[in-house]
Design a protein around this motif. Structure first.
Motif, PDB file in Angstrom:
ATOM      1  N   LEU A 103       0.908  -1.218   0.024  1.00 16.18           N
ATOM      2  CA  LEU A 103       0.075  -0.055   0.000  1.00 16.18           C
ATOM      3  C   LEU A 103       0.840   1.463   0.032  1.00 16.18           C
ATOM      4  O   LEU A 103       0.661   2.160  -0.822  1.00 16.18           O
ATOM      5  CB  LEU A 103      -0.914  -0.143   1.038  1.00 16.18           C
ATOM      6  N   ILE A 104       2.041   1.241   0.913  1.00 18.89           N
ATOM      7  CA  ILE A 104       2.669   2.245   0.680  1.00 18.89           C
ATOM      8  C   ILE A 104       3.481   2.622  -0.554  1.00 18.89           C
ATOM      9  O   ILE A 104       3.502   3.836  -1.093  1.00 18.89           O
ATOM     10  CB  ILE A 104       3.793   2.558   2.002  1.00 18.89           C
ATOM     11  N   CYS A 105       3.738   1.652  -1.054  1.00 20.16           N
ATOM     12  CA  CYS A 105       4.680   1.714  -2.321  1.00 20.16           C
ATOM     13  C   CYS A 105       3.707   2.038  -3.533  1.00 20.16           C
ATOM     14  O   CYS A 105       4.142   2.858  -4.450  1.00 20.16           O
ATOM     15  CB  CYS A 105       5.399   0.456  -2.873  1.00 20.16           C
ATOM     16  N   TRP A 176      13.058   6.287   1.529  1.00 19.44           N
ATOM     17  CA  TRP A 176      14.014   5.836   0.651  1.00 19.44           C
ATOM     18  C   TRP A 176      13.361   5.068  -0.544  1.00 19.44           C
ATOM     19  O   TRP A 176      14.364   5.078  -1.450  1.00 19.44           O
ATOM     20  CB  TRP A 176      14.999   4.864   1.419  1.00 19.44           C
ATOM     21  N   VAL A 177      12.210   4.740  -0.655  1.00 15.57           N
ATOM     22  CA  VAL A 177      11.836   3.794  -1.637  1.00 15.57           C
ATOM     23  C   VAL A 177      11.649   4.569  -2.880  1.00 15.57           C
ATOM     24  O   VAL A 177      11.321   5.900  -3.185  1.00 15.57           O
ATOM     25  CB  VAL A 177      10.395   3.161  -1.438  1.00 15.57           C
ATOM     26  N   ASP A 178      12.174   4.259  -4.090  1.00 18.63           N
ATOM     27  CA  ASP A 178      12.121   4.749  -5.248  1.00 18.63           C
ATOM     28  C   ASP A 178      10.916   3.962  -6.200  1.00 18.63           C
ATOM     29  O   ASP A 178      11.501   2.929  -6.703  1.00 18.63           O
ATOM     30  CB  ASP A 178      13.452   4.680  -6.165  1.00 18.63           C
ATOM     31  N   GLY A 181      12.330   2.228  -8.863  1.00 24.38           N
ATOM     32  CA  GLY A 181      13.511   1.645  -8.537  1.00 24.38           C
ATOM     33  C   GLY A 181      13.276   0.247  -8.978  1.00 24.38           C
ATOM     34  O   GLY A 181      12.486  -0.266  -9.306  1.00 24.38           O
ATOM     35  N   GLU A 182      14.525  -0.505  -8.671  1.00 22.07           N
ATOM     36  CA  GLU A 182      14.766  -1.656  -9.046  1.00 22.07           C
ATOM     37  C   GLU A 182      13.976  -2.891  -8.093  1.00 22.07           C
ATOM     38  O   GLU A 182      13.708  -3.979  -8.528  1.00 22.07           O
ATOM     39  CB  GLU A 182      16.170  -2.295  -8.945  1.00 22.07           C
ATOM     40  N   LYS A 183      13.459  -2.516  -6.942  1.00 26.94           N
ATOM     41  CA  LYS A 183      12.959  -3.340  -5.788  1.00 26.94           C
ATOM     42  C   LYS A 183      11.402  -3.294  -6.067  1.00 26.94           C
ATOM     43  O   LYS A 183      10.826  -2.069  -5.857  1.00 26.94           O
ATOM     44  CB  LYS A 183      13.127  -3.006  -4.536  1.00 26.94           C
ATOM     45  N   SER A 184      10.613  -4.047  -6.377  1.00 23.68           N
ATOM     46  CA  SER A 184       9.125  -4.390  -6.238  1.00 23.68           C
ATOM     47  C   SER A 184       8.768  -4.177  -4.741  1.00 23.68           C
ATOM     48  O   SER A 184       9.517  -4.854  -4.006  1.00 23.68           O
ATOM     49  CB  SER A 184       8.611  -5.395  -6.998  1.00 23.68           C
ATOM     50  N   PRO A 185       7.415  -3.646  -4.573  1.00 19.89           N
ATOM     51  CA  PRO A 185       6.971  -4.020  -3.133  1.00 19.89           C
ATOM     52  C   PRO A 185       6.967  -5.436  -2.577  1.00 19.89           C
ATOM     53  O   PRO A 185       7.568  -5.838  -1.560  1.00 19.89           O
ATOM     54  CB  PRO A 185       5.572  -3.453  -3.211  1.00 19.89           C
ATOM     55  N   GLU A 186       6.791  -6.509  -3.460  1.00 19.28           N
ATOM     56  CA  GLU A 186       6.736  -7.724  -3.298  1.00 19.28           C
ATOM     57  C   GLU A 186       8.131  -8.213  -2.894  1.00 19.28           C
ATOM     58  O   GLU A 186       8.463  -9.084  -1.847  1.00 19.28           O
ATOM     59  CB  GLU A 186       6.117  -8.730  -4.232  1.00 19.28           C
ATOM     60  N   SER A 190       9.316  -9.459   0.962  1.00 19.44           N
ATOM     61  CA  SER A 190       9.894 -10.969   1.010  1.00 19.44           C
ATOM     62  C   SER A 190      11.105 -10.774   1.847  1.00 19.44           C
ATOM     63  O   SER A 190      11.321 -11.593   2.776  1.00 19.44           O
ATOM     64  CB  SER A 190       9.900 -11.387  -0.354  1.00 19.44           C
ATOM     65  N   VAL A 191      12.009  -9.879   1.660  1.00 20.36           N
ATOM     66  CA  VAL A 191      13.385  -9.934   2.740  1.00 20.36           C
ATOM     67  C   VAL A 191      12.747  -9.436   3.920  1.00 20.36           C
ATOM     68  O   VAL A 191      13.231 -10.143   5.015  1.00 20.36           O
ATOM     69  CB  VAL A 191      14.144  -8.528   2.043  1.00 20.36           C
TER      70      VAL A 191
END
Lengths: 209, 209
Positions: A103-105, A176-178, A181-186, A190-191
């Protein structure tokens, strides 16, 4: 970023105009800060007369509150669905983490404004309502943590402090999220699931307690 | 809260006057927000003439930056000491967590302003310097995480995402902690140590990798 423009609907009660107003205001509050953004800035970004805005919203503070309410109601709707689901507590916590990060992303402007600009000073008379919504979400998170501890699935830790750790980790995403960017919310979720779930869970091959 | 008053030192270069200025400004920025606080407000709280402030600081933005620098330099000094210490990575991470939580709780106004008000808009030309200081701390944290992963002590997770989880959990403290509250910084750190260390650490009785 170029401001998105739209033609206001002929039906001024049209919900989508209102939604558009929230989105545009959230983006401006996010970029310039709540206090530095004027109703004139919002009207300009929407391509409408400043006077027309007052058809939809009375004050800038009401607009901030509408944005905050929208983001918190999204969190609460998902959170209450997960809390009611017939799942073990570790699975509920995992789902809640994924839902919150996603939701945030997906609504980064809304959540940035809601989390960053919603201070007692800015919220004014609305502050109590904000706190009540926030408390409902925190209560729901803590109930999941407590359930896990009572069932011996989670370590016996202060549930408030574990809850604040969860909220801090996830809410800090706005910093920090872009979105491109390269990272999906999923991937992010998961990390963090592995990190946070191993942090709270009692390992199966160690004695519980 | 009643503003603290002081008599400016006769020696205007006295460091403690400058420190007092930072503390008072940080408290006002924390209470009213950076943008809503004027140099006049700061002078009033200090009980001095507005013109006297300019002896110590040129602009309100310089004041914000000085506050941010003070908080980040505290973090960095402790962080660099811990990173250099002859300790295993899990012990370094534990120490860093304790140091970060304690510094925030003991300097809540400074850190609240530094973390909440330091946006690109508010920082202006200082933004690059802020980012450089922040990056040094993040690099130090990630190096500890990487060392733990390389030595097989920590789970093999994305170190950036684990680092952001750490920073979010700890920095979010400014949003909920009550300096007169029931939990000491040491108690908060001790719960989070158990949570976060178990989250990153490879359990000893499970196969590594």
């Amino acid at each position: 970023m170029k401001p998105h423009r739209f033609s206001p609907s002929r039906n001024p009660a049209d919900n989508s105009t209102q939604r558009q107003l929230y989105r545009v205001a959230a983006r401006l509050f996010q970029q310039k800060g709540y206090r530095a953004t004027s109703m004139q800035d919002i009207a300009d970004a929407l391509g409408i007369q400043k006077a027309s805005i007052y058809y939809y919203i009375r004050t800038k503070q009401d607009l901030l509150m509408a944005i905050a309410r929208a983001s918190m109601e999204m969190l609460l709707a998902e959170g209450e669905r997960i809390a009611r689901a017939p799942l073990p507590p570790d699975q509920k916590l995992r789902e809640l983490l994924k839902s919150h990060v996603t939701l945030i992303c997906r609504n980064l402007d809304l959540f940035t404004v809601s989390l960053r600009e919603l201070t007692p000073v800015n919220a004014g008379d609305h502050w109590k309502e904000v706190v009540a919504l926030r408390d409902r979400y925190e209560a729901l998170l803590r109930a999941i943590l407590r359930e896990g501890m009572e069932k011996g699935a989670f370590r016996n830790l202060d549930e408030k402090l574990v809850g604040f750790a969860f909220l801090g980790m996830v809410n800090w995403t706005i910093r920090w999220v872009d979105p491109q960017g390269e990272k999906s919310p999923e991937e992010i979720a998961s990390v963090w699931e592995e990190l946070f779930l191993n942090g709270v869970r009692v390992p199966r091959d160690l004695p519980k307690g």
